[in-house]
Write a protein that holds these residues in place. Sequence first.
Motif, PDB file in Angstrom:
ATOM      1  N   UNK A 110       0.849  -1.187   0.000  1.00 15.77           N
ATOM      2  CA  UNK A 110       0.000   0.000   0.000  1.00 15.77           C
ATOM      3  C   UNK A 110       0.890   1.244   0.000  1.00 15.77           C
ATOM      4  N   UNK A 111       0.301   2.375  -0.342  1.00 15.22           N
ATOM      5  CA  UNK A 111       1.063   3.623  -0.328  1.00 15.22           C
ATOM      6  C   UNK A 111       0.400   4.615   0.621  1.00 15.22           C
ATOM      7  N   UNK A 112       1.213   5.524   1.103  1.00 12.15           N
ATOM      8  CA  UNK A 112       0.740   6.621   1.936  1.00 12.15           C
ATOM      9  C   UNK A 112       1.500   7.871   1.533  1.00 12.15           C
ATOM     10  N   UNK A 113       0.860   9.021   1.662  1.00  6.92           N
ATOM     11  CA  UNK A 113       1.560  10.274   1.384  1.00  6.92           C
ATOM     12  C   UNK A 113       2.487  10.571   2.551  1.00  6.92           C
ATOM     13  N   UNK A 114       3.664  11.034   2.220  1.00  5.00           N
ATOM     14  CA  UNK A 114       4.671  11.335   3.232  1.00  5.00           C
ATOM     15  C   UNK A 114       5.477  12.539   2.786  1.00  5.00           C
ATOM     16  N   UNK A 115       6.074  13.214   3.766  1.00  3.34           N
ATOM     17  CA  UNK A 115       7.019  14.270   3.434  1.00  3.34           C
ATOM     18  C   UNK A 115       8.324  13.635   2.973  1.00  3.34           C
ATOM     19  N   UNK A 116       8.796  14.093   1.838  1.00  2.00           N
ATOM     20  CA  UNK A 116      10.070  13.640   1.272  1.00  2.00           C
ATOM     21  C   UNK A 116      10.896  14.886   0.983  1.00  2.00           C
ATOM     22  N   UNK A 117      12.155  14.873   1.394  1.00  2.51           N
ATOM     23  CA  UNK A 117      13.067  15.973   1.073  1.00  2.51           C
ATOM     24  C   UNK A 117      13.806  15.589  -0.204  1.00  2.51           C
ATOM     25  N   UNK A 118      13.459  16.288  -1.293  1.00  5.73           N
ATOM     26  CA  UNK A 118      14.076  16.060  -2.602  1.00  5.73           C
ATOM     27  C   UNK A 118      15.106  17.145  -2.873  1.00  5.73           C
ATOM     28  N   UNK A 119      16.100  16.826  -3.691  1.00  6.45           N
ATOM     29  CA  UNK A 119      17.068  17.827  -4.108  1.00  6.45           C
ATOM     30  C   UNK A 119      16.330  19.002  -4.746  1.00  6.45           C
ATOM     31  N   UNK A 120      16.698  20.215  -4.348  1.00  8.74           N
ATOM     32  CA  UNK A 120      16.104  21.415  -4.938  1.00  8.74           C
ATOM     33  C   UNK A 120      16.453  21.453  -6.436  1.00  8.74           C
ATOM     34  N   UNK A 121      15.683  22.169  -7.238  1.00  5.23           N
ATOM     35  CA  UNK A 121      15.872  22.142  -8.694  1.00  5.23           C
ATOM     36  C   UNK A 121      17.310  22.376  -9.173  1.00  5.23           C
ATOM     37  N   UNK A 122      17.994  23.392  -8.671  1.00  5.83           N
ATOM     38  CA  UNK A 122      19.361  23.657  -9.135  1.00  5.83           C
ATOM     39  C   UNK A 122      20.303  22.520  -8.746  1.00  5.83           C
ATOM     40  N   UNK A 124      19.383  19.373  -8.219  1.00  6.19           N
ATOM     41  CA  UNK A 124      18.994  18.211  -9.036  1.00  6.19           C
ATOM     42  C   UNK A 124      19.604  18.289 -10.432  1.00  6.19           C
ATOM     43  N   UNK A 125      19.611  19.456 -11.036  1.00  6.93           N
ATOM     44  CA  UNK A 125      20.204  19.624 -12.362  1.00  6.93           C
ATOM     45  C   UNK A 125      21.690  19.281 -12.341  1.00  6.93           C
ATOM     46  N   UNK A 126      22.410  19.789 -11.337  1.00  4.05           N
ATOM     47  CA  UNK A 126      23.848  19.480 -11.222  1.00  4.05           C
ATOM     48  C   UNK A 126      24.081  17.983 -11.022  1.00  4.05           C
TER      49      UNK A 126
END
Length: 143
Positions: A110-122, A124-126
């Motif tokens: 099953x899935x649940x919504x969670x807070x995830x810290x993703x690389x910010x756009x700049x 992520x591009x690098x």
Amino acid sequence: MITPDALGPLPFFVYGTLRPGERNHDVFLRGRTDLAEPGRFQGAALYEGPGYPYAVEEPGGTVSGELVTAAGKFYAGLLAELDRLEEYTPGDPRNLYERVARPVERPDGTTTRAWVYLAAPAVATRLRTGGRRITSGDWLDRR
């Protein structure tokens, strides 16, 4: 922008230094959670950072980690502390990470919504152009 109040208290998906046995787990999470279970975040790749990882949204990838539910009385304080740890301020273009609500898979599928810290756009591009990807998607495999 989705605010914490709009979604209510969500669990956190942690995939790096906040995992059990890693340097920030005891500092921030020990004694402040009700539940921790394995989790998988689909549609992302994991990259090495300077002593910590970055998750970057990329089709076909999977990041392994822990789905952590904060004890109710600790939720607001923990959210603020994790935002500081991850150098996240809503709307700040200098962020290293962005905190976003995403579906995370539990062990039972099953899935649940969670807070995830993703690389910010700049960031992520690098990383996409010159970063070192952790092919397994699991920070613990870097060793």
